[in-house]
Design an enzyme around this catalytic site. Structure first.
Site, PDB file in Angstrom:
ATOM      1  N   LYS A   1      -2.395   4.779  -3.415  1.00  0.00           N
ATOM      2  CA  LYS A   1      -2.886   6.107  -2.786  1.00  0.00           C
ATOM      3  C   LYS A   1      -2.835   7.802  -4.052  1.00  0.00           C
ATOM      4  O   LYS A   1      -1.487   7.887  -3.110  1.00  0.00           O
ATOM      5  CB  LYS A   1      -2.704   6.385  -1.529  1.00  0.00           C
ATOM      6  CG  LYS A   1      -4.056   7.435  -1.120  1.00  0.00           C
ATOM      7  CD  LYS A   1      -5.709   6.860  -1.118  1.00  0.00           C
ATOM      8  CE  LYS A   1      -6.040   5.968   0.292  1.00  0.00           C
ATOM      9  NZ  LYS A   1      -7.049   6.196   0.243  1.00  0.00           N
TER      10      LYS A   1
ATOM     11  N   HIS B   1     -10.546  -3.327   2.363  1.00  0.00           N
ATOM     12  CA  HIS B   1     -10.377  -1.824   2.715  1.00  0.00           C
ATOM     13  C   HIS B   1     -10.371  -2.196   3.707  1.00  0.00           C
ATOM     14  O   HIS B   1      -9.335  -3.219   4.488  1.00  0.00           O
ATOM     15  CB  HIS B   1     -12.040  -0.491   2.810  1.00  0.00           C
ATOM     16  CG  HIS B   1     -11.035  -0.075   2.820  1.00  0.00           C
ATOM     17  ND1 HIS B   1     -11.796   1.131   3.919  1.00  0.00           N
ATOM     18  CD2 HIS B   1     -10.646   1.706   2.819  1.00  0.00           C
ATOM     19  CE1 HIS B   1     -11.528   2.297   5.211  1.00  0.00           C
ATOM     20  NE2 HIS B   1     -10.861   2.172   3.294  1.00  0.00           N
ATOM     21  N   SER B   2      -8.659  -0.419   4.173  1.00  0.00           N
ATOM     22  CA  SER B   2      -8.294  -0.415   5.396  1.00  0.00           C
ATOM     23  C   SER B   2      -7.955   0.852   5.362  1.00  0.00           C
ATOM     24  O   SER B   2      -8.034   1.361   4.518  1.00  0.00           O
ATOM     25  CB  SER B   2      -6.469  -0.704   4.865  1.00  0.00           C
ATOM     26  OG  SER B   2      -5.728  -0.814   6.001  1.00  0.00           O
ATOM     27  N   ASN B   3      -7.549   1.165   6.787  1.00  0.00           N
ATOM     28  CA  ASN B   3      -7.358   2.589   7.519  1.00  0.00           C
ATOM     29  C   ASN B   3      -6.392   1.909   8.116  1.00  0.00           C
ATOM     30  O   ASN B   3      -5.944   0.589   8.662  1.00  0.00           O
ATOM     31  CB  ASN B   3      -8.434   3.000   8.022  1.00  0.00           C
ATOM     32  CG  ASN B   3      -8.716   4.346   8.276  1.00  0.00           C
ATOM     33  OD1 ASN B   3      -8.100   5.252   8.375  1.00  0.00           O
ATOM     34  ND2 ASN B   3      -9.855   5.011   8.389  1.00  0.00           N
TER      35      ASN B   3
ATOM     36  N   ASN C   1     -14.678   1.743  -1.603  1.00  0.00           N
ATOM     37  CA  ASN C   1     -15.053   1.359  -0.583  1.00  0.00           C
ATOM     38  C   ASN C   1     -15.632   3.048  -0.288  1.00  0.00           C
ATOM     39  O   ASN C   1     -15.441   3.438   0.858  1.00  0.00           O
ATOM     40  CB  ASN C   1     -14.091   1.570   0.542  1.00  0.00           C
ATOM     41  CG  ASN C   1     -13.010   2.819   0.721  1.00  0.00           C
ATOM     42  OD1 ASN C   1     -12.277   3.530  -0.523  1.00  0.00           O
ATOM     43  ND2 ASN C   1     -13.370   3.141   1.782  1.00  0.00           N
TER      44      ASN C   1
ATOM     45  N   ARG D   1      -9.167  12.643  13.932  1.00  0.00           N
ATOM     46  CA  ARG D   1      -8.602  12.390  12.768  1.00  0.00           C
ATOM     47  C   ARG D   1      -8.856  13.456  11.726  1.00  0.00           C
ATOM     48  O   ARG D   1     -10.031  13.706  11.665  1.00  0.00           O
ATOM     49  CB  ARG D   1      -8.337  10.803  12.018  1.00  0.00           C
ATOM     50  CG  ARG D   1      -7.411  11.087  10.771  1.00  0.00           C
ATOM     51  CD  ARG D   1      -7.679   9.376  10.388  1.00  0.00           C
ATOM     52  NE  ARG D   1      -7.517   9.869   8.640  1.00  0.00           N
ATOM     53  CZ  ARG D   1      -6.784   8.727   8.045  1.00  0.00           C
ATOM     54  NH1 ARG D   1      -7.300   7.300   8.113  1.00  0.00           N
ATOM     55  NH2 ARG D   1      -6.410   9.356   6.238  1.00  0.00           N
TER      56      ARG D   1
ATOM     57  N   ASP E   1      -5.875   4.425  -6.480  1.00  0.00           N
ATOM     58  CA  ASP E   1      -7.195   5.279  -5.726  1.00  0.00           C
ATOM     59  C   ASP E   1      -6.996   6.475  -5.729  1.00  0.00           C
ATOM     60  O   ASP E   1      -6.419   6.541  -4.003  1.00  0.00           O
ATOM     61  CB  ASP E   1      -7.417   4.433  -4.184  1.00  0.00           C
ATOM     62  CG  ASP E   1      -8.299   4.582  -3.324  1.00  0.00           C
ATOM     63  OD1 ASP E   1      -9.174   5.707  -3.693  1.00  0.00           O
ATOM     64  OD2 ASP E   1      -8.391   4.410  -2.094  1.00  0.00           O
TER      65      ASP E   1
ATOM     66  N   TYR F   1       0.798  -0.919  -0.179  1.00  0.00           N
ATOM     67  CA  TYR F   1      -0.246   0.218  -0.319  1.00  0.00           C
ATOM     68  C   TYR F   1       0.775   1.058   0.069  1.00  0.00           C
ATOM     69  O   TYR F   1       1.496   2.086   1.257  1.00  0.00           O
ATOM     70  CB  TYR F   1      -0.588   0.160   1.097  1.00  0.00           C
ATOM     71  CG  TYR F   1      -2.069   0.536   1.369  1.00  0.00           C
ATOM     72  CD1 TYR F   1      -2.070   1.458   0.187  1.00  0.00           C
ATOM     73  CD2 TYR F   1      -3.249   0.739   1.981  1.00  0.00           C
ATOM     74  CE1 TYR F   1      -3.743   3.020   0.201  1.00  0.00           C
ATOM     75  CE2 TYR F   1      -4.432   1.336   1.583  1.00  0.00           C
ATOM     76  CZ  TYR F   1      -4.145   2.512   0.919  1.00  0.00           C
ATOM     77  OH  TYR F   1      -5.574   3.425   1.098  1.00  0.00           O
TER      78      TYR F   1
END
Length: 428
Positions: free
Chosen positions: A193, A320-322, A269, A408, A221, A149
């Protein structure tokens, strides 16, 4: 026949950990990332773990839910969900960064319920002596592939020394970052990203990655900061280079217009984030890949239901990831290992945590979660197969108390460096 296994107490602990200055369409990550660790304890003394977001509006509601769920049977998902829904009422929790799509009451209920559901599955697995993957239908893969990523990033936070990842602000820097992550973890696919620089610069970065990694599937993305027209142009220029283009533009209608004109599948997402979004997205042909996220799809079981629906209608899955810690990585791995429709490598922020975690090492001193050729083997132990490192939890909780960050906010942090920054959509 044994009786219910009741929840005796729930501990909710907010934590903060160091985060690099990762750039995105909303701005840049602050020096501290926030998460919340949930521990559910039963009347029999079994403990289950869950992990969720750390923003204060969410945290307040998670704490209220923890009080309301005491006394519930850990097998009673429907009753617990109804309790959380009643507690939420008409409230809607909205993320300041806006990178996970629209907010709604249903999404708010799902994201509050999720860590408790994961923790209860952890308990059920421990009670049965079986891993969570077995409670979700059994494994279809022994290890779950994740992607490298990549982020555009500064060398370090303003006023701080350069971090160990270095800067990545041009195609050469992006390629070097990919070499670092792939060399360290063995990833077999790459995600960039985007939405940071004008589209032509990001096209060049994808082309540089293709030259450097000719066999790695690529994805981009930009978090919906392109217009429909820009999205179509970029999609056509990247013909043959991407396995999918993720959220190039905003909304189901906009995505459908782009999908009809570009050669690769569109993933999301952002425009499909609750079950009610699936019918209109499917009718419009807006997406070919859904990035599930159990943190806001209501936990592991509900995510598995969505995966079945997607498979029925020919929509492929990724994840998806955070910014997250090891409890979430374990949960994601169990879910993906039990989900046949996950046919693309999943996203993860784990490399960016640079070893920071609340998950304790295994008895042999090795990490309970590790990357082997870019994939995480499914933990073998009962439940999630991970245990809490209480010393690490205490340190991260102290960091939370001292850091001063409570939500955040990538945009405000970026504007502290560049007052002219705008997070408007579309930007190009």
């Amino acid at each position: 026949m044994s009786g219910p296994m009741r929840i005796r107490e729930i501990h909710v602990t907010p934590v903060a950990f160091r985060d690099p200055p990762l750039l995105n369409a909303a701005g840049v990550h602050e020096p501290w990332a926030l998460r919340t660790v949930v521990e559910v304890v039963t009347d029999e003394g079994l403990t289950g773990l869950g992990e969720t977001y750390g923003d204060i509006d969410h945290l307040v509601r998670v704490r209220a839910a923890a009080e309301a769920l005491r006394g519930h049977d850990v097998y009673g998902d429907n009753a617990m969900y109804a309790t959380v829904a009643g507690l939420v009422g008409a409230d809607v929790v909205t993320d300041l960064h806006g990178l996970t799509g629209t907010s709604s009451r249903a999404k708010t209920v799902d994201r509050i319920f999720s860590p408790f559901e994961v923790a209860c599955l952890d308990i059920r697995g421990k009670a049965a002596g079986r891993p969570v993957v077995d409670l979700l239908g059994g494994r279809v893969r022994d290890a779950v592939p994740y992607s490298a990523y990549l982020f555009y990033k500064w060398g370090g936070h303003p006023g701080a020394p350069e971090d160990g990842f270095g800067a990545a602000l041009d195609p050469e820097g992006v390629v070097e970052q990919a070499r670092l992550l792939i060399g360290r973890y063995g990833f077999g696919s790459i995600k960039l990203k985007g939405g940071v620089f004008p589209p032509d610069q990001e096209i060049e970065a994808i082309r540089a990655l293709r030259d450097a990694f000719p066999e790695h599937p690529l994805r981009l993305d930009p978090n919906a900061v392109w217009s429909v027209e820009t999205s179509i142009r970029v999609g056509r220029e990247l013909d043959g280079l991407l396995e999918y283009l993720e959220d190039p533009t905003e909304g189901i209608e906009g995505m459908a217009r782009v999908a009809a004109e570009v050669p690769m599948p569109l993933a999301t997402n952002m425009c499909v984030v609750t079950p009610e979004h699936l019918p209109p997205a499917l009718r419009a042909g807006a997406i070919g890949v859904l990035l599930t996220d159990h943190h806001y799809w209501g936990g592991l079981v509900r995510s598995a239901h969505i995966a079945t629906l997607c498979a029925t209608f020919g929509v492929a899955l990724s994840m998806h990831s955070n910014s997250h810690l090891g409890i979430s990585l374990a949960a994601m791995t169990h879910l993906a290992a039990a989900t046949p429709a996950v046919t693309h490598a999943c996203d993860t922020h784990t490399p960016w945590q640079d070893g920071q975690d609340v998950v304790a090492p295994s008895s042999d001193g090795k990490s309970a979660l590790r990357f082997v050729n870019g994939a995480v083997p499914v933990p073998d132990g009962p439940g999630l197969g991970v245990e809490l490192d209480r010393d690490a939890l205490a340190i991260m909780n102290e960091q939370y108390e001292k850091c001063g960050v409570r939500s955040r906010d990538d945009t405000t942090y970026m504007r502290s460096v560049d007052p002219s920054f705008s997070a408007r959509r579309p930007r190009w």
